[in-house]
Design an enzyme around this catalytic site. Structure first.
Site, short mmCIF file in Angstrom:
data_model
loop_
_atom_site.label_atom_id
_atom_site.label_comp_id
_atom_site.label_asym_id
_atom_site.label_seq_id
_atom_site.Cartn_x
_atom_site.Cartn_y
_atom_site.Cartn_z
CE1 TYR A 150 -3.28 -2.66 0.65
CE2 TYR A 150 -4.42 -0.60 0.84
CZ TYR A 150 -4.35 -2.31 0.58
OH TYR A 150 -5.76 -2.91 0.58
CE LYS A 217 0.25 -17.51 1.77
NZ LYS A 217 -0.10 -18.97 2.47
CG ASP A 268 -2.99 -19.59 3.85
OD1 ASP A 268 -2.36 -19.42 4.93
OD2 ASP A 268 -2.35 -20.57 3.22
CG ASP A 292 -8.32 -3.42 2.16
OD1 ASP A 292 -9.32 -3.25 2.59
OD2 ASP A 292 -7.73 -3.31 0.86
#
Ligand code: NAP
Length: 401
Positions: A150, A217, A268, A292
């Site tokens: 971002y 992640k 995930d 987000d």
């Protein structure tokens, strides 16, 4: 007499009885939801403190109103006013087309270094939801606001800049990125990760939350997301060691009273966990992009995408409705003001005006149970009475008992 909110020499936030709070009503449906919300805010303070406290609202300009009055979408005085008064609340703002500003919201976050995006997600009884037991989800997401993909460091495919970066990487680091690729950079730092974790732990302590889950992640992106997980844990272990216990070190039957359990989950897996075992999660700390996605997925799970509040916190705090300006409904007194009202609840909790915050929650719960709701909820509920934005707010005030 109205007075400014300030930090004392110990760094504690001091809130006078008549605090000045800045507001930006916002564009599109902004004025409708702001007017409705303000009535709820004022009534809750009046009722909770029997007239001994009162907020002095100070309007500051941003968006189309600012452009019309000052020639700028985001006047410098607005930024200065938030710095001076520390706390502000805003309706949604139109993203100007052209003019060099990518997004007013992003600009506000960057200029004020509002590094933590805080999104509580909880269920209100009676709201239609796609899951069987929506009441089991009650989480607060702390999303990093300043780094990750971002940060806006990216180059379009085919540009000389993209090619130059690709050639540099391929030549110097023995990589094989296709020359026609677009390129984005994903920076993550120990400083930004640790300050996010610190406010999340402070929040968990203040609000007696039981666990903090670091969602990342890192199995794939080891030096960004993986480092995020490592640094977040380091902050907990170095600065809060008497309060935290790592889930991986918990012995069966151990007494966790008064402790905060630190959990670690891959991003995930987190998406299935909040669906399958929602009550095992509490505060969640995560980088920008994961946060987000998770905020919207979790809000949908409790049926309340239009009722999700938000705050951007750093040295200053900016509370905001999370939806946009819905221009087709502007001025119709139609839309649901709950996102802004609940952002006000967060603001009152931030200011330790908990009694007023609780009254508003009670008012919202009762109003929804009565099925006295705006069009967005009415169209999904059976036998609901569809009311205007202002009527919904008035009913919340009546139900604040
Ligand atoms: P949007 O304004 O959020 O509206 C999309 C749809 O969401 C609306 O048509 C409506 O659905 C529903 N909705 C939004 N707010 C609602 C409310 N309070 N009550 C009930 N339903 C509500 O998204 P958009 O049309 O993509 O964006 C419009 C403008 O807002 C853009 O300029 C965008 O940049 C800006 N924006 C600002 C912010 C912000 O300031 N934080 C955030 C997002 C977007 P139905 O049509 O189904 O009734």
């Amino acid at each position: 007499m109205a007075e400014k909110i300030f930090y004392n020499e110990k760094g504690e936030l001091i809130v006078p009885d008549n605090p000045i709070i800045c507001f930006m009503e916002g564009d599109g449906i902004g004025p409708d939801i702001w007017n409705a919300s303000k009535k709820v805010f004022d009534a809750s303070i009046e009722k909770a403190y029997n007239g001994t406290k009162k907020i002095e609202w100070k309007e500051i300009l941003a968006g189309e109103k600012a452009k019309a009055k000052t020639g700028s979408y985001l006047p410098e005085e607005t930024i200065e006013a938030i710095k001076e008064h520390i706390v502000a609340i805003k309706g949604p703002l139109t993203t100007p087309i052209g003019g060099g500003i990518r997004s007013l919201n992003v600009t506000l976050r960057q200029r004020l270094d509002l590094f933590a995006c805080v999104r509580p997600v909880r269920y209100f009884s009676g709201v239609p939801s796609p899951v069987k037991k929506p009441e089991k989800l009650n989480i607060v997401i702390f999303r990093e606001n300043t780094e990750d993909v971002y940060s806006g460091i990216e180059w379009e495919a085919g540009t000389s800049e993209a090619k130059e970066v690709i050639n540099f990487i391929n030549d110097n680091f023995n990589k094989t990125i296709l020359i026609e690729s677009g390129i984005g950079i994903k920076p993550m730092s120990e400083f930004c990760t640790r300050r996010l974790m610190r406010v999340a732990i402070d929040y968990a302590i203040k609000n007696k939350r039981k666990s903090i889950t670091i969602m990342h992640k890192g199995n794939i992106m080891k030096f960004t997301e993986g480092a995020f997980a490592k640094w977040a844990l380091k902050e907990a272990e170095e600065n809060f060691k008497d309060i935290i216990i790592k889930e991986s070190e918990l012995k069966e039957g151990a007494n966790t009273e008064g402790k905060i359990i630190i959990k670690d989950r891959l991003a995930d897996s987190m998406f299935q966990q909040i669906l399958l075992r929602p009550d095992e999660y509490d505060v969640i700390v995560t980088p920008n992009l994961n946060g987000d996605y998770l905020s919207d997925a979790a809000a949908a799970q409790v049926g309340g995408l239009g009722m999700a509040p938000g705050a951007n916190i750093g040295k200053y705090a900016l509370f905001e409705a999370t939806h946009g300006t819905a221009p087709k409904y502007a001025g119709l007194d139609k839309v649901n003001p709950a996102s802004l009202i609940l952002s006000g609840v967060m603001m009152f909790e931030f200011l330790s005006l908990n009694e007023a915050a609780q009254l508003i929650i009670k008012g919202i719960e009762k109003t929804i149970q009565e099925k006295y709701v705006t069009y967005d909820l009415a169209r999904q509920m059976q036998d609901a009475k569809e009311v205007k934005c202002s009527e919904f707010a008035e009913r919340i005030v009546q139900n604040m008992i």
